[in-house]
Design a protein around this motif. Structure first.
Motif, mmCIF file in Angstrom:
data_model
loop_
_atom_site.group_PDB
_atom_site.id
_atom_site.type_symbol
_atom_site.label_atom_id
_atom_site.label_comp_id
_atom_site.label_asym_id
_atom_site.label_seq_id
_atom_site.Cartn_x
_atom_site.Cartn_y
_atom_site.Cartn_z
ATOM 1 N N UNK A 101 -36.909 -54.325 28.402
ATOM 2 C CA UNK A 101 -37.343 -54.370 29.798
ATOM 3 C C UNK A 101 -38.276 -53.222 30.196
ATOM 4 N N UNK A 102 -38.388 -52.192 29.367
ATOM 5 C CA UNK A 102 -39.260 -51.067 29.715
ATOM 6 C C UNK A 102 -40.717 -51.500 29.909
ATOM 7 N N UNK A 103 -41.299 -52.334 29.012
ATOM 8 C CA UNK A 103 -42.674 -52.791 29.245
ATOM 9 C C UNK A 103 -42.814 -53.634 30.522
ATOM 10 N N UNK A 104 -41.749 -54.356 30.874
ATOM 11 C CA UNK A 104 -41.791 -55.160 32.094
ATOM 12 C C UNK A 104 -41.918 -54.260 33.320
ATOM 13 N N UNK A 105 -41.200 -53.153 33.330
ATOM 14 C CA UNK A 105 -41.300 -52.212 34.443
ATOM 15 C C UNK A 105 -42.739 -51.710 34.574
ATOM 16 N N UNK A 106 -43.369 -51.391 33.438
ATOM 17 C CA UNK A 106 -44.761 -50.931 33.464
ATOM 18 C C UNK A 106 -45.677 -52.002 34.031
ATOM 19 N N UNK A 107 -45.456 -53.255 33.622
ATOM 20 C CA UNK A 107 -46.304 -54.352 34.108
ATOM 21 C C UNK A 107 -46.111 -54.583 35.609
ATOM 22 N N UNK A 108 -44.867 -54.510 36.080
ATOM 23 C CA UNK A 108 -44.593 -54.707 37.502
ATOM 24 C C UNK A 108 -45.309 -53.650 38.328
ATOM 25 N N UNK A 109 -45.227 -52.409 37.882
ATOM 26 C CA UNK A 109 -45.892 -51.330 38.608
ATOM 27 C C UNK A 109 -47.406 -51.472 38.552
ATOM 28 N N UNK B 30 -50.378 -63.069 38.688
ATOM 29 C CA UNK B 30 -50.429 -62.397 37.402
ATOM 30 C C UNK B 30 -49.531 -63.125 36.397
ATOM 31 N N UNK B 31 -50.078 -63.414 35.224
ATOM 32 C CA UNK B 31 -49.348 -64.141 34.190
ATOM 33 C C UNK B 31 -49.115 -63.199 33.009
ATOM 34 N N UNK B 32 -47.855 -62.962 32.686
ATOM 35 C CA UNK B 32 -47.521 -62.046 31.599
ATOM 36 C C UNK B 32 -48.036 -62.566 30.260
ATOM 37 N N UNK B 33 -48.501 -61.647 29.417
ATOM 38 C CA UNK B 33 -48.975 -62.006 28.085
ATOM 39 C C UNK B 33 -47.839 -62.167 27.079
ATOM 40 N N UNK B 34 -46.649 -61.681 27.417
ATOM 41 C CA UNK B 34 -45.554 -61.736 26.446
ATOM 42 C C UNK B 34 -45.066 -63.161 26.231
ATOM 43 N N UNK B 35 -44.744 -63.470 24.986
ATOM 44 C CA UNK B 35 -44.188 -64.780 24.657
ATOM 45 C C UNK B 35 -42.739 -64.652 24.228
ATOM 46 N N UNK B 36 -42.215 -63.409 24.323
ATOM 47 C CA UNK B 36 -40.830 -63.169 23.931
ATOM 48 C C UNK B 36 -40.306 -62.001 24.741
ATOM 49 N N UNK B 37 -39.113 -62.167 25.303
ATOM 50 C CA UNK B 37 -38.500 -61.098 26.083
ATOM 51 C C UNK B 37 -37.009 -61.094 25.801
ATOM 52 N N UNK B 38 -36.525 -60.029 25.172
ATOM 53 C CA UNK B 38 -35.094 -59.883 24.905
ATOM 54 C C UNK B 38 -34.528 -58.923 25.937
ATOM 55 N N UNK B 39 -33.581 -59.422 26.731
ATOM 56 C CA UNK B 39 -32.982 -58.573 27.762
ATOM 57 C C UNK B 39 -31.561 -58.208 27.349
ATOM 58 N N UNK B 40 -31.147 -56.956 27.676
ATOM 59 C CA UNK B 40 -31.880 -55.936 28.438
ATOM 60 C C UNK B 40 -32.705 -54.986 27.577
ATOM 61 N N UNK B 41 -32.779 -55.205 26.260
ATOM 62 C CA UNK B 41 -33.369 -54.214 25.363
ATOM 63 C C UNK B 41 -34.864 -53.992 25.601
#
Length: 231
Positions: free
Chosen positions: A118-126, A105-116
């Motif tokens: 990370x909520x969408x990442x949790x949804x994608x992982x699940x 699985x390849x994430x569609x996001x081109x930008x990730x600011x951590x830790x602010x």
């Protein structure tokens, strides 16, 4: 209201080392790092990103990796901020040599600011049911803050460890090593450039580097990738 709970040392029996592996002797479950110099230190075979994709293929296809057995097969999720999605897919397909399994699985996001963010990442992982999630690289997720400051790294480490506990997905974070050629490679701290908090947070740290055989024999044009797994 209940608290965290606690143990009394007088009647607590320490647990034996029961490391749970995804890939035996290479990749434990938990939170950790894939560390090495940028671009695999000019390795013709690539570096950290290629290493992850190779592990991902082994996990998805349930094939041995570097002679080690895959214990937990499943999907993988790659959150790569440096590489275009088309390139990631092409590289993975080339790695599979025509045998392309479903599950990378390849994430569609081109930008990730951590830790602010990370909520969408949790949804994608699940949603992806990801056994292994890779974030590549750490440096691109800190918003220009200093990687040498604990105030930058500690909140990120805490949140990623929480995400592992929450989702069950092993989290592997790609990060650059210190560039000192004379560093002690048997110490995990030299593999993680930045705050000392980085070296205190992981469950595993996989250090990879390209060994140029010409350093030992000028006539030898071969080389190899060397991996160390600290647990």
């Amino acid at each position: 209201m209940p608290g965290y709970g606690y143990h009394d040392a007088s009647d607590y029996e320490p647990q034996p080392d029961d490391t749970k592996w995804i890939i035996e002797n290479i990749l434990p479950k938990g939170f950790g790092f894939i560390a090495g110099l940028p671009k695999g230190s000019n390795s013709p075979h690539g570096g950290k990103s290629v290493f992850f994709r190779s592990m991902a293929y082994a996990i998805i296809a349930q094939k041995d990796f570097l002679g080690n057995k895959v214990i937990q097969s499943g999907n993988t999720l790659c959150v790569n901020i440096d590489e275009a999605i088309d390139d990631q897919v092409s590289y993975f397909r080339r790695l599979c040599d025509g045998d392309i399994p479903s599950g990378f699985k390849v994430s569609k996001t081109r930008f990730l600011a951590m830790p602010e963010q990370l909520a969408p990442l949790i949804e994608d992982i699940n949603e992806a049911n990801s056994a292994l999630t890779n974030i590549d690289p750490l440096l691109r997720t800190v918003g220009g803050k200093s990687i040498n400051e604990t105030s930058t790294t500690a909140p990120i480490m805490n949140e990623l460890k929480r995400i592992h506990e929450l989702t069950g997905s092993t989290i592997a974070l790609n990060h650059h090593s210190t560039k000192n050629a004379n560093r002690n490679k048997e110490s995990s701290s030299t593999w993680l450039n930045g705050s000392i908090d980085l070296d205190s947070a992981w469950d595993f740290c996989i250090g990879i580097d390209w060994v140029n055989c010409r350093e030992f024999n000028p006539k030898d044009t071969k080389g190899y990738m060397h991996a160390r797994c600290f647990t």
